[in-house]
Design a protein around this motif. Structure first.
Motif, short mmCIF file in Angstrom:
data_model
loop_
_atom_site.label_atom_id
_atom_site.label_comp_id
_atom_site.label_asym_id
_atom_site.label_seq_id
_atom_site.Cartn_x
_atom_site.Cartn_y
_atom_site.Cartn_z
N ARG A 57 0.82 -1.22 0.00
CA ARG A 57 0.00 0.00 0.00
C ARG A 57 0.85 1.27 0.00
O ARG A 57 0.41 2.33 0.42
N ASP A 72 2.58 5.02 4.01
CA ASP A 72 1.32 4.93 3.28
C ASP A 72 0.75 6.31 2.92
O ASP A 72 -0.41 6.43 2.55
N VAL A 89 -6.25 4.67 4.00
CA VAL A 89 -5.37 3.53 4.27
C VAL A 89 -5.68 2.94 5.64
O VAL A 89 -5.92 3.67 6.61
#
Length: 330
Positions: free
Chosen positions: A16, A96, A205
């Motif tokens: 991610r 992220d 996220v």
């Protein structure tokens, strides 16, 4: 001379981290005085291997480092990166999220007389100012940083500031930035608030600090905030410091209690009770002032906690931290 060290911790986050990885790659090829330090924090998946493969052609670049360590939490990873950093400035970026070096690079060349520069950030397509103050250069006497410190990741710090102040992140915990809410205002002398955008905060996220549920690691927030209180108290900067005491009440009591209520079950009622009891204990022990709040939910929490005894459950939360982080084999 290395102008800036960008330190990025990773823990099972390669999948991610597309935006930040591509940004590192782009800037490695663009800037000859910016180093990037990626720290694998004991990932359990293929994060380390994938990082090495992704940056294979930069493995001999002295401005690029991939480090690995046992799992110490994001604070421990940042400490590891800071220990080898060579930059005049350091920037702690989350793996992220995303950052915009092009927007702010010129500031770093011409500005050197401040402990940090704070930048705006983008969240949900909106430009935000986490400090909520006007642009300009300030001395610490002009701004109450216990109220206006804002986000840590919007700031680029002078590395010398960390070295001279012997500053380190707390390790084997999350919510590590809470500690600096109390510690940074004690050391900072001068800073700059910029109008430029430096950071993109990825709210969608999934991470422990952003999750909707209630992980056992959530209670690390109590430890990091408590350690901040201890720091100020030991340095004779707690008594009478109503601004720091107000922030402590917000972080330790109000914010923790509200998150527990949002995820309340019969089993979790004890956590709400423990937090309220512990705050009552700390309020008496450390002479926290009678701080009024205009927030309706906070007022409700205050009313409820008055029916709880003054009792110290910090040893329980400390033991929970040790168990979750497998400290001392517990």
């Amino acid at each position: 001379m290395v102008l800036l060290s960008v330190i990025i911790p990773f823990f099972n986050t390669f999948s991610r981290s597309e935006k930040v990885l591509n940004r590192v790659l782009e800037n490695l090829e663009k800037y000859s005085d910016v180093e990037f330090i990626l720290v694998d924090d004991g990932s359990k998946d293929e994060t380390l291997k994938n990082l090495e493969n992704f940056f294979v052609k930069h493995k001999n670049n002295h401005l690029f480092k991939i480090l690995t360590q046992e799992n110490k939490g994001p604070g421990g990873a940042r400490n590891t990166g800071l220990a080898v950093a060579q930059g005049h400035y350091v920037w702690f970026v989350d793996s992220d999220d995303d950052f915009y070096l092009d927007n702010i690079y010129s500031d770093l060349i011409y500005e050197s007389d401040v402990d940090f520069i704070d930048y705006n950030y983008i969240e949900n397509k909106q430009i935000k100012n986490s400090m909520e103050i006007d642009i300009g250069v300030y001395s610490v006497s002009q701004i109450n940083l216990y109220i206006s410190l804002g986000r840590i990741w919007t700031k680029i710090f002078k590395r010398k500031f960390f070295i001279e102040s012997l500053l380190k992140y707390p390790e084997k915990c999350i919510y590590e930035d809470n500690y600096f809410v109390y510690v940074l205002p004690f050391f900072i002398k001068k800073f700059k608030k910029s109008e430029k955008i430096g950071y993109f905060y990825e709210v969608d996220v999934i991470s422990v600090t952003r999750e909707k549920g209630l992980s056992p690691r959530f209670f690390d927030r109590l430890l990091t905030s408590f350690n901040g209180l201890i720091f100020l108290n030991e340095n004779h900067a707690w008594e009478g410091n109503l601004s720091a005491q107000k922030r402590f009440k917000e972080i330790f009591l109000y914010n923790s209690a509200k998150k527990i209520i949002m995820n309340l079950t019969v089993q979790r009622l004890k956590f709400f009770y423990y937090v309220c009891c512990t705050y009552n204990y700390l309020e008496k022990k450390y002479s926290i002032g009678n701080i009024a709040t205009e927030n309706r939910k906070n007022k409700i929490i205050d009313c409820i906690r008055l029916y709880c005894p003054s009792k110290n459950y910090m040893p329980y939360f400390i033991s929970l931290n040790k168990q979750v982080w497998d400290i001392n084999g517990q």
